[in-house]
Design a protein around this motif. Structure first.
Motif, mmCIF file in Angstrom:
data_model
loop_
_atom_site.group_PDB
_atom_site.id
_atom_site.type_symbol
_atom_site.label_atom_id
_atom_site.label_comp_id
_atom_site.label_asym_id
_atom_site.label_seq_id
_atom_site.Cartn_x
_atom_site.Cartn_y
_atom_site.Cartn_z
ATOM 1 N N UNK A 1 0.831 -1.199 0.000
ATOM 2 C CA UNK A 1 0.000 0.000 0.000
ATOM 3 C C UNK A 1 0.867 1.251 0.000
ATOM 4 N N UNK A 2 0.376 2.251 -0.719
ATOM 5 C CA UNK A 2 1.025 3.543 -0.758
ATOM 6 C C UNK A 2 0.157 4.573 -0.053
ATOM 7 N N UNK A 3 0.502 5.825 -0.238
ATOM 8 C CA UNK A 3 -0.297 6.908 0.338
ATOM 9 C C UNK A 3 -0.285 8.053 -0.656
ATOM 10 N N UNK A 4 -1.449 8.558 -0.995
ATOM 11 C CA UNK A 4 -1.565 9.631 -1.970
ATOM 12 C C UNK A 4 -1.550 10.985 -1.253
ATOM 13 N N UNK A 5 -0.531 11.785 -1.537
ATOM 14 C CA UNK A 5 -0.419 13.121 -0.951
ATOM 15 C C UNK A 5 -0.488 14.226 -2.001
ATOM 16 N N UNK A 6 -0.005 13.982 -3.190
ATOM 17 C CA UNK A 6 0.091 15.052 -4.179
ATOM 18 C C UNK A 6 -1.262 15.523 -4.698
ATOM 19 N N UNK A 7 -2.155 14.605 -5.030
ATOM 20 C CA UNK A 7 -3.460 15.011 -5.549
ATOM 21 C C UNK A 7 -4.275 15.779 -4.506
ATOM 22 N N UNK B 1 3.065 2.681 -13.533
ATOM 23 C CA UNK B 1 4.249 3.219 -12.864
ATOM 24 C C UNK B 1 3.919 3.402 -11.383
ATOM 25 N N UNK B 2 4.747 2.832 -10.532
ATOM 26 C CA UNK B 2 4.598 2.958 -9.094
ATOM 27 C C UNK B 2 5.814 3.711 -8.578
ATOM 28 N N UNK B 3 5.560 4.865 -7.968
ATOM 29 C CA UNK B 3 6.638 5.765 -7.590
ATOM 30 C C UNK B 3 6.657 5.995 -6.090
ATOM 31 N N UNK B 4 7.856 6.047 -5.566
ATOM 32 C CA UNK B 4 8.020 6.364 -4.142
ATOM 33 C C UNK B 4 7.667 7.828 -3.883
ATOM 34 N N UNK B 5 7.990 8.708 -4.825
ATOM 35 C CA UNK B 5 7.750 10.137 -4.648
ATOM 36 C C UNK B 5 6.258 10.468 -4.773
ATOM 37 N N UNK B 6 5.604 9.918 -5.796
ATOM 38 C CA UNK B 6 4.208 10.274 -6.060
ATOM 39 C C UNK B 6 3.233 9.655 -5.060
ATOM 40 N N UNK B 7 3.396 8.390 -4.737
ATOM 41 C CA UNK B 7 2.411 7.704 -3.911
ATOM 42 C C UNK B 7 2.985 6.975 -2.701
ATOM 43 N N UNK B 8 4.227 7.252 -2.355
ATOM 44 C CA UNK B 8 4.842 6.701 -1.145
ATOM 45 C C UNK B 8 4.789 5.180 -1.077
ATOM 46 N N UNK B 9 5.040 4.517 -2.216
ATOM 47 C CA UNK B 9 5.090 3.059 -2.257
ATOM 48 C C UNK B 9 6.415 2.564 -1.692
ATOM 49 N N UNK B 10 6.427 1.390 -1.048
ATOM 50 C CA UNK B 10 7.704 0.773 -0.637
ATOM 51 C C UNK B 10 8.323 0.074 -1.853
ATOM 52 N N UNK C 1 8.958 1.543 -9.922
ATOM 53 C CA UNK C 1 8.713 0.218 -10.474
ATOM 54 C C UNK C 1 7.741 0.422 -11.634
ATOM 55 N N UNK C 2 8.073 -0.137 -12.808
ATOM 56 C CA UNK C 2 7.231 0.012 -14.000
ATOM 57 C C UNK C 2 6.851 -1.375 -14.496
ATOM 58 N N UNK C 3 5.539 -1.591 -14.667
ATOM 59 C CA UNK C 3 5.044 -2.833 -15.248
ATOM 60 C C UNK C 3 4.575 -2.502 -16.658
ATOM 61 N N UNK C 4 5.253 -3.065 -17.653
ATOM 62 C CA UNK C 4 4.936 -2.790 -19.057
ATOM 63 C C UNK C 4 3.923 -3.809 -19.560
ATOM 64 N N UNK C 5 2.927 -3.313 -20.311
ATOM 65 C CA UNK C 5 1.883 -4.170 -20.857
ATOM 66 C C UNK C 5 2.027 -4.285 -22.368
#
Length: 173
Positions: A43-49, A142-151, A131-135
């Protein structure tokens, strides 16, 4: 196993688990995981939006209140402010996540929860903070530590094991 069969199994598990809950017994298996045991969730945490929405509300209030056309008794103005504050609160409470199952990854997108099955994953890239999962079809996740505080370090380690298990190319930079 086909997806329709998995849906039938999941539906039956939900019914059995409801019956077992009424009798005070423990559930057989988590029906939410789609019948796949061992779903790991990050789980992450959304702060920017929410921060952007609150800054937008502040700008809107300053511009509107300092205007000559502003009426003090205008209730629609305050309803609009309240709705934006509630929307910002909703974004804070709806935590983004990445769930990794046996043959799929799941995440919360703007339109709801989405799955990507192994057959649709082209590759997984991991680098510090991302972390990027390409389809094959659709945009990359795209899962970012900066944008959504993901581990992202823990996610990369688990996704590496997932990629090895399912024969997906994994690159680490």
């Amino acid at each position: 196993m086909s997806r329709s069969w998995q849906r039938k199994v999941q539906k039956n598990q939900e019914l059995i688990n409801k019956q077992r809950k009424k009798r005070g017994e423990a559930p057989l298996m988590s029906a939410k995981s789609g019948g796949a045991a061992g779903v790991e969730t990050f789980k992450g945490r959304s702060y920017l939006m929410p921060a952007f929405l609150l800054l937008f509300i502040l700008f809107y209030v300053i511009v509107t209140v300092t205007s000559d056309a502003f009426k003090q008794g205008d209730t629609m103005f305050w309803v609009t402010i309240a709705c934006y504050v509630l929307l910002a609160g909703l974004f804070v409470l709806r935590r983004p996540y990445l769930a990794i199952g046996r043959d799929f990854v799941r995440s919360r997108r703007f339109a709801g929860d989405r799955n990507i099955y192994v057959s649709n994953i082209k590759g997984i890239n991991a680098q510090k903070g991302y972390v990027v999962i390409e389809q094959h079809k659709g945009g990359n996740w795209v899962f970012s530590r900066v944008m959504n505080r993901y581990p992202t370090e823990q996610m990369a380690a688990r996704l590496k094991a997932f990629a090895e298990q399912n024969g997906i190319p994994f690159t680490e930079k």
